[in-house]
Write a protein that holds these residues in place. Sequence first.
Motif, mmCIF file in Angstrom:
data_model
loop_
_atom_site.group_PDB
_atom_site.id
_atom_site.type_symbol
_atom_site.label_atom_id
_atom_site.label_comp_id
_atom_site.label_asym_id
_atom_site.label_seq_id
_atom_site.Cartn_x
_atom_site.Cartn_y
_atom_site.Cartn_z
ATOM 1 N N LEU A 69 0.832 -1.201 0.000
ATOM 2 C CA LEU A 69 0.000 0.000 0.000
ATOM 3 C C LEU A 69 0.867 1.251 0.000
ATOM 4 O O LEU A 69 0.622 2.195 -0.764
ATOM 5 C CB LEU A 69 -0.918 -0.008 1.228
ATOM 6 N N LEU A 70 1.883 1.270 0.842
ATOM 7 C CA LEU A 70 2.776 2.425 0.929
ATOM 8 C C LEU A 70 3.524 2.640 -0.381
ATOM 9 O O LEU A 70 3.566 3.756 -0.908
ATOM 10 C CB LEU A 70 3.761 2.225 2.080
ATOM 11 N N ILE A 71 4.108 1.581 -0.924
ATOM 12 C CA ILE A 71 4.887 1.707 -2.159
ATOM 13 C C ILE A 71 4.003 2.166 -3.315
ATOM 14 O O ILE A 71 4.381 3.049 -4.100
ATOM 15 C CB ILE A 71 5.564 0.366 -2.493
ATOM 16 N N GLY A 72 2.794 1.607 -3.433
ATOM 17 C CA GLY A 72 1.907 1.966 -4.534
ATOM 18 C C GLY A 72 1.433 3.400 -4.469
ATOM 19 O O GLY A 72 1.447 4.121 -5.479
ATOM 20 N N LEU A 73 1.018 3.851 -3.282
ATOM 21 C CA LEU A 73 0.525 5.223 -3.158
ATOM 22 C C LEU A 73 1.636 6.246 -3.357
ATOM 23 O O LEU A 73 1.427 7.287 -3.993
ATOM 24 C CB LEU A 73 -0.132 5.424 -1.788
ATOM 25 N N VAL A 74 2.818 5.963 -2.830
ATOM 26 C CA VAL A 74 3.937 6.885 -3.029
ATOM 27 C C VAL A 74 4.328 6.946 -4.504
ATOM 28 O O VAL A 74 4.613 8.026 -5.040
ATOM 29 C CB VAL A 74 5.135 6.469 -2.154
ATOM 30 N N ALA A 75 4.324 5.795 -5.180
ATOM 31 C CA ALA A 75 4.642 5.784 -6.615
ATOM 32 C C ALA A 75 3.615 6.586 -7.407
ATOM 33 O O ALA A 75 3.973 7.326 -8.339
ATOM 34 C CB ALA A 75 4.699 4.348 -7.124
ATOM 35 N N GLY A 76 2.338 6.457 -7.052
ATOM 36 C CA GLY A 76 1.315 7.244 -7.725
ATOM 37 C C GLY A 76 1.456 8.721 -7.453
ATOM 38 O O GLY A 76 1.293 9.554 -8.350
ATOM 39 N N LEU A 77 1.773 9.079 -6.206
ATOM 40 C CA LEU A 77 1.950 10.489 -5.855
ATOM 41 C C LEU A 77 3.142 11.093 -6.592
ATOM 42 O O LEU A 77 3.064 12.217 -7.104
ATOM 43 C CB LEU A 77 2.154 10.618 -4.341
ATOM 44 N N LEU A 78 4.242 10.346 -6.676
ATOM 45 C CA LEU A 78 5.445 10.858 -7.332
ATOM 46 C C LEU A 78 5.345 10.841 -8.852
ATOM 47 O O LEU A 78 6.250 11.344 -9.517
ATOM 48 C CB LEU A 78 6.663 10.049 -6.896
ATOM 49 N N SER A 79 4.260 10.266 -9.404
ATOM 50 C CA SER A 79 4.102 10.303 -10.854
ATOM 51 C C SER A 79 3.868 11.724 -11.349
ATOM 52 O O SER A 79 3.889 11.981 -12.560
ATOM 53 C CB SER A 79 2.939 9.405 -11.286
ATOM 54 N N PHE A 80 3.617 12.662 -10.417
ATOM 55 C CA PHE A 80 3.533 14.075 -10.777
ATOM 56 C C PHE A 80 4.844 14.537 -11.403
ATOM 57 O O PHE A 80 4.850 15.393 -12.300
ATOM 58 C CB PHE A 80 3.230 14.902 -9.521
ATOM 59 N N VAL A 81 5.965 13.976 -10.925
ATOM 60 C CA VAL A 81 7.271 14.235 -11.537
ATOM 61 C C VAL A 81 7.484 13.179 -12.617
ATOM 62 O O VAL A 81 7.427 11.984 -12.322
ATOM 63 C CB VAL A 81 8.402 14.167 -10.499
ATOM 64 N N PRO A 82 7.706 13.557 -13.861
ATOM 65 C CA PRO A 82 7.804 12.574 -14.948
ATOM 66 C C PRO A 82 8.822 11.480 -14.660
ATOM 67 O O PRO A 82 9.966 11.760 -14.302
ATOM 68 C CB PRO A 82 8.228 13.436 -16.152
ATOM 69 N N TYR A 83 8.374 10.240 -14.778
ATOM 70 C CA TYR A 83 9.198 9.031 -14.659
ATOM 71 C C TYR A 83 9.693 8.754 -13.239
ATOM 72 O O TYR A 83 10.212 7.668 -12.986
ATOM 73 C CB TYR A 83 10.415 9.091 -15.604
ATOM 74 N N ALA A 84 9.557 9.698 -12.323
ATOM 75 C CA ALA A 84 10.101 9.495 -10.971
ATOM 76 C C ALA A 84 9.310 8.442 -10.214
ATOM 77 O O ALA A 84 9.887 7.541 -9.593
ATOM 78 C CB ALA A 84 10.112 10.811 -10.195
ATOM 79 N N GLY A 85 7.969 8.543 -10.237
ATOM 80 C CA GLY A 85 7.147 7.610 -9.481
ATOM 81 C C GLY A 85 7.288 6.185 -9.956
ATOM 82 O O GLY A 85 7.482 5.260 -9.153
ATOM 83 N N ALA A 86 7.207 5.997 -11.269
ATOM 84 C CA ALA A 86 7.295 4.642 -11.809
ATOM 85 C C ALA A 86 8.672 4.036 -11.576
ATOM 86 O O ALA A 86 8.794 2.861 -11.217
ATOM 87 C CB ALA A 86 6.971 4.656 -13.303
ATOM 88 N N THR A 87 9.733 4.835 -11.764
ATOM 89 C CA THR A 87 11.090 4.314 -11.577
ATOM 90 C C THR A 87 11.335 3.923 -10.128
ATOM 91 O O THR A 87 11.825 2.823 -9.835
ATOM 92 C CB THR A 87 12.123 5.364 -12.018
ATOM 93 N N LEU A 88 10.986 4.808 -9.190
ATOM 94 C CA LEU A 88 11.196 4.511 -7.779
ATOM 95 C C LEU A 88 10.329 3.342 -7.337
ATOM 96 O O LEU A 88 10.802 2.443 -6.623
ATOM 97 C CB LEU A 88 10.880 5.750 -6.936
ATOM 98 N N GLY A 89 9.064 3.338 -7.740
ATOM 99 C CA GLY A 89 8.184 2.241 -7.362
ATOM 100 C C GLY A 89 8.653 0.910 -7.917
ATOM 101 O O GLY A 89 8.600 -0.119 -7.235
ATOM 102 N N LEU A 90 9.126 0.916 -9.170
ATOM 103 C CA LEU A 90 9.618 -0.316 -9.788
ATOM 104 C C LEU A 90 10.824 -0.857 -9.030
ATOM 105 O O LEU A 90 10.892 -2.060 -8.719
ATOM 106 C CB LEU A 90 9.972 -0.047 -11.242
ATOM 107 N N LEU A 91 11.780 0.015 -8.717
ATOM 108 C CA LEU A 91 12.990 -0.432 -8.033
ATOM 109 C C LEU A 91 12.688 -0.939 -6.622
ATOM 110 O O LEU A 91 13.156 -2.014 -6.213
ATOM 111 C CB LEU A 91 14.003 0.717 -7.968
ATOM 112 N N VAL A 92 11.875 -0.179 -5.881
ATOM 113 C CA VAL A 92 11.595 -0.566 -4.493
ATOM 114 C C VAL A 92 10.754 -1.834 -4.440
ATOM 115 O O VAL A 92 11.048 -2.769 -3.675
ATOM 116 C CB VAL A 92 10.890 0.586 -3.749
ATOM 117 N N SER A 93 9.685 -1.898 -5.247
ATOM 118 C CA SER A 93 8.810 -3.070 -5.204
ATOM 119 C C SER A 93 9.532 -4.324 -5.682
ATOM 120 O O SER A 93 9.365 -5.401 -5.100
ATOM 121 C CB SER A 93 7.560 -2.826 -6.060
#
Length: 369
Positions: free
Chosen positions: A234-258
């Motif tokens: 839940l934490l990783i998914g919501l943070v990745a969605g929130l950081l998608s405001f910055v291009p590519y940041a949310g998906a990249t961070l979420g992918l690496l952490v998850s």
Amino acid sequence: MSLQKQFTVWMVVLGVFILCLFLFRSVLLPFIAGMALAYLLDPVADGFERLGMNRMFATISVLMLFVLIFFFLLVLIVPTLAHQMNGFAENLPGYIASLQELIVKSSSDHLPKFLSDFDPTDLQNSIKDLVGEGASWIGKLIQSLWNGGQALIDMLALIVITPVVAFYLLYDWDRMVEKIDGWLPRDHQYTVRRLARDIDNSVSGFVRGQIMVGLILGVFYALSLSLLGLNFGLLIGLVAGLLSFVPYAGATLGLLVSTGVAIVQFWPDPVPIGLAFGIFVIGQFVEGNILQPRLVGERVGLHPVWLMFALLAFGSLFGFVGMLIAVPAAAAVGVIVRHGLQQYLHSPLYNGRSGGLIVGAPDDDTSDA
């Protein structure tokens, strides 16, 4: 007034405005947040007015609805997120150590023969240094944002002042726009209105669209990772969605952490690890081919590199307040630069004295010959 004097006056006004932002940055957060909230909710209030409500009742209804939804989500999600955040912070050193061991073991088992003298501890030390530098950089960034946004310390002021500011701005929004329009220089009013309209289209198209994209992606990532059984999904998914405001940041961070958490949690089973990786691949495909074109569009005029630079630059200068004003500032600069470039391409400075005919180009008769 000559063009040079006009330019000097506007540069002085801009300098005074930036100086005021810098001097009062520690107390601006509730007011900037209230202004942003009023800007986001103004179309909803206008829609309520079209349904027959007066402006006062529409403003109260919109803000009450927003506050109810906000506190509803706050009560439901924040306790779970806080629990997962504490658990993630406690388990992070163990995850890093486990990943290091897996990488060192895999590298020692699969290294080519000509690298048989390679010492795995060197790789482990390199990974440790890299992780340490990354954690240090993130810590400095968070500390910079915290120090630059001292209003965050007084959460009571933020919670109380922001709705009040949003109420008054939302109620008087149309009158304020009309009043400011009356202050425009009469010789340039149509140009300024067009630029303001382009800036508004760029900001509203990006911010409102990107908020919807972030919410949809956050819910998708959080639900998918939670159903997968990933720790802190839940934490990783919501943070990745929130950081998608910055291009590519949310998906990249979420992918690496998850993926890292999935490797430690599910190793050596490749199926859940592949599913954790695939969730973000699917999310990026949906975002790039469905959500972004439909909700954000291509007319916002904000290049990802320019947006990332604006967020980092304004964030380092003004803290969290700077990150709030980074998008409208980036959009305004982009629109003004495009306008200046268009003026230049239609000016004698670009076309020369011929007024559009390229000097030195052969005419039709010469080229035919």
